[in-house]
Scaffold this motif. Structure first.
Motif, PDB file in Angstrom:
ATOM      1  N   UNK A 174      16.360   1.524  -1.553  1.00 40.37           N
ATOM      2  CA  UNK A 174      15.781   2.675  -0.832  1.00 40.37           C
ATOM      3  C   UNK A 174      15.439   3.757  -1.858  1.00 40.37           C
ATOM      4  N   UNK A 175      14.653   4.765  -1.387  1.00 41.63           N
ATOM      5  CA  UNK A 175      14.311   5.831  -2.336  1.00 41.63           C
ATOM      6  C   UNK A 175      15.241   7.028  -2.220  1.00 41.63           C
ATOM      7  N   UNK A 176      15.547   7.386  -0.967  1.00 41.73           N
ATOM      8  CA  UNK A 176      16.459   8.524  -0.804  1.00 41.73           C
ATOM      9  C   UNK A 176      17.249   8.416   0.491  1.00 41.73           C
ATOM     10  N   UNK A 177      18.302   9.211   0.549  1.00 41.30           N
ATOM     11  CA  UNK A 177      19.099   9.269   1.772  1.00 41.30           C
ATOM     12  C   UNK A 177      18.308  10.017   2.837  1.00 41.30           C
ATOM     13  N   UNK A 178      18.349   9.499   4.049  1.00 43.75           N
ATOM     14  CA  UNK A 178      17.689  10.184   5.159  1.00 43.75           C
ATOM     15  C   UNK A 178      18.730  10.746   6.114  1.00 43.75           C
ATOM     16  N   UNK A 179      18.258  11.443   7.151  1.00 44.27           N
ATOM     17  CA  UNK A 179      19.217  11.924   8.149  1.00 44.27           C
ATOM     18  C   UNK A 179      18.649  11.690   9.548  1.00 44.27           C
ATOM     19  N   UNK A 180      19.547  11.580  10.496  1.00 48.25           N
ATOM     20  CA  UNK A 180      19.127  11.339  11.884  1.00 48.25           C
ATOM     21  C   UNK A 180      18.167  12.431  12.368  1.00 48.25           C
ATOM     22  N   UNK A 181      18.362  13.657  11.878  1.00 48.87           N
ATOM     23  CA  UNK A 181      17.548  14.792  12.334  1.00 48.87           C
ATOM     24  C   UNK A 181      16.060  14.606  12.024  1.00 48.87           C
ATOM     25  N   UNK A 182      15.770  13.808  10.985  1.00 47.96           N
ATOM     26  CA  UNK A 182      14.369  13.649  10.586  1.00 47.96           C
ATOM     27  C   UNK A 182      13.673  12.458  11.229  1.00 47.96           C
ATOM     28  N   UNK A 183      14.368  11.741  12.119  1.00 49.99           N
ATOM     29  CA  UNK A 183      13.800  10.503  12.666  1.00 49.99           C
ATOM     30  C   UNK A 183      12.520  10.735  13.475  1.00 49.99           C
ATOM     31  N   UNK A 184      12.308  11.965  13.953  1.00 51.15           N
ATOM     32  CA  UNK A 184      11.093  12.256  14.715  1.00 51.15           C
ATOM     33  C   UNK A 184       9.836  11.999  13.891  1.00 51.15           C
ATOM     34  N   UNK A 185       9.988  12.065  12.568  1.00 46.44           N
ATOM     35  CA  UNK A 185       8.853  11.860  11.656  1.00 46.44           C
ATOM     36  C   UNK A 185       8.665  10.401  11.255  1.00 46.44           C
ATOM     37  N   UNK A 186       9.574   9.544  11.669  1.00 48.15           N
ATOM     38  CA  UNK A 186       9.559   8.169  11.174  1.00 48.15           C
ATOM     39  C   UNK A 186       8.442   7.341  11.800  1.00 48.15           C
ATOM     40  N   UNK A 187       7.850   6.454  11.000  1.00 50.44           N
ATOM     41  CA  UNK A 187       6.947   5.429  11.543  1.00 50.44           C
ATOM     42  C   UNK A 187       7.764   4.227  12.029  1.00 50.44           C
ATOM     43  N   UNK A 188       8.674   3.807  11.173  1.00 55.62           N
ATOM     44  CA  UNK A 188       9.522   2.662  11.512  1.00 55.62           C
ATOM     45  C   UNK A 188      10.994   3.047  11.345  1.00 55.62           C
ATOM     46  N   UNK A 189      11.805   2.628  12.277  1.00 57.95           N
ATOM     47  CA  UNK A 189      13.254   2.738  12.094  1.00 57.95           C
ATOM     48  C   UNK A 189      13.848   1.342  12.274  1.00 57.95           C
ATOM     49  N   UNK A 190      14.458   0.858  11.213  1.00 60.77           N
ATOM     50  CA  UNK A 190      15.099  -0.468  11.249  1.00 60.77           C
ATOM     51  C   UNK A 190      16.600  -0.246  11.419  1.00 60.77           C
TER      52      UNK A 190
END
Lengths: 286, 286
Positions: A47-63
């Motif tokens: 992966x490139x960086x740690x993400x957070x649940x708060x940013x999922x609204x911006x996601x194209x794909x969530x695996x």
């Protein structure tokens, strides 16, 4: 393109490695409860960086690639947070409990239930490998419950990483997969246990075991944390397969006791036709 | 140097391929009841020409690689005919009945009982491959009953084709090998049977089975003609391993029925240490 992988192990990690190869401009975010795994995944370039649940609204794909018991609680939480254009998929080895967990969620149509039939006996971020899904089958359940445009988006991605699609209802999936996957794991674990219990002096195993034993017992290396909840969620079907397996083994033992070697020969000969089935597997899947 | 191989399949065929590579001047003779196999072995370059029992007095090495029931009658016949400098060895998966069959033969000292732990699930002359024995273990039983000079001759040959030697009495051999080899074959055959019985529509297996199933069921492709007499000759030990395997599987099923998932986790976790044993196998044997 923003891709989030929740649970960075063999399946999720391998999937984002392939996605990054096909979409070099994609940003791959990872979310994992295990801080060590998260850092390891960054260090390994999974992966490139740690993400957070708060940013999922911006996601194209969530695996979502977490043990299936964790998926039951993580999936609704993820769906609560995603945007209209986000497609969420989950990759576990049971499908009925997973589909039920999101059945009445207001964003059910942003979710697609999948089971990529791919893997190795290893786990964690270091188990992630490129090309794992090439030529493999991805079983999709309840496809009609996913928004059509998001279905297309997901199917395009699966095609890019080389997967063949098969549609199935969740109950059929869980029933068949008990035979062709879950039972193999138990047969392998219990074979390992039987031999280790007997051969306390491991050197004996080490010296006398050949590639046949190695192949048959390979799945006994699998992760108990991943497999316990699978057996729990698919309990009824797994018990059914175990009953039949035990019954077949008991019959073989009885034939031996009765010295009915013609019947023993026939037991094996009739099973030999698995050759053709396995050849089919090898040709298309390897 | 004259080498005779009686029964030209996976083991005998692979062995003479390696011997010919180390000894280009050796002449490799083949004897096989199956005329088709004999011709195939010549066509494939596994052997050079057909041999006959009458010429065995001239042989340096006689490799008896036939099903273990056939070995019981072939071995005394071979020993009747060989010369003083001939060393005869046999490579089957049981050792006690074989050793008993020649125990009182006047030429017992020309015989060495071996079990090379090597193979694949294939059989016949076309299964013969080079390098099969490299790094593998060869179990030798009752070595003290073989003339010292002929022991040396055999051991030199085994070293040349890359084998490590382990000495063992025939009863211990048959007992341990039941666990690390014979049981694996039955578990694999019965797994194949269980899945095929259930999945009459083979396409279901074909599409849903992954590499895990393939690995676990690989040995179900093995030859019933070879394995039936092995199970017959090692009946008592094989039944013992089957009882323990069935008991472990039944316990796992009962834990599932009782929903004792902590115990299921522990069953798998304690078996995970097979990893280290298998890693040892992979490092030294592959």
């Amino acid at each position: 393109m923003k891709v989030y992988v929740i649970g960075i192990g063999l399946i999720g990690g391998s999937m984002v490695l392939d996605i990054k190869e096909k979409h070099p401009n994609a940003t791959i975010f990872g979310i994992d409860n295990n801080e060590k795994h998260l850092q390891e995944a960054i260090d390994l370039g999974v992966i490139e960086k740690a993400g957070s649940f708060e940013d999922l609204a911006e996601a194209d794909f969530v695996i979502v690639s977490v043990p299936v018991d964790v998926a039951l609680t993580v999936l609704p939480k993820v769906l609560d947070l995603v945007g209209d254009k986000t497609i969420v998929f989950e990759v576990g080895s049971t499908k009925k409990p997973i589909c039920e967990a999101v059945a009445s969620h207001p964003k059910r149509r942003n979710f697609i239930a999948t089971h990529p039939i791919a893997g190795t006996e290893f786990s964690g971020p270091s188990a992630a490998i490129k090309g794992l899904f090439q030529g493999k089958t991805n079983i999709i359940c309840e496809v009609e419950k996913t928004t059509f445009k998001l279905q297309e988006k997901a199917l395009k991605l699966f095609a890019e990483i080389g997967m063949r699609i098969r549609y199935m209802d969740p109950i059929s999936h869980d029933k068949h997969i008990a035979y062709v996957s879950h039972l193999s794991h138990i047969s392998s674990f219990m074979l390992g246990k039987t031999v280790m219990n007997k051969e306390k002096d491991e050197q004996d195993i080490f010296d006398m075991a050949g590639s046949g034993f190695e192949s048959t017992v390979r799945l006994a290396k699998s992760s108990p944390a991943m497999w316990t909840p699978i057996f729990k969620q698919n309990k009824e079907h797994v018990i059914e397969t175990l009953e039949e397996y035990i019954s077949n083994l008991s019959r073989f033992r009885d034939l031996l006791k009765e010295e009915n070697y013609n019947a023993i020969f026939e037991e094996m000969e009739s099973t030999n036709k698995i050759k053709e089935i396995l050849n089919g597997l090898t040709t298309t899947k390897k």
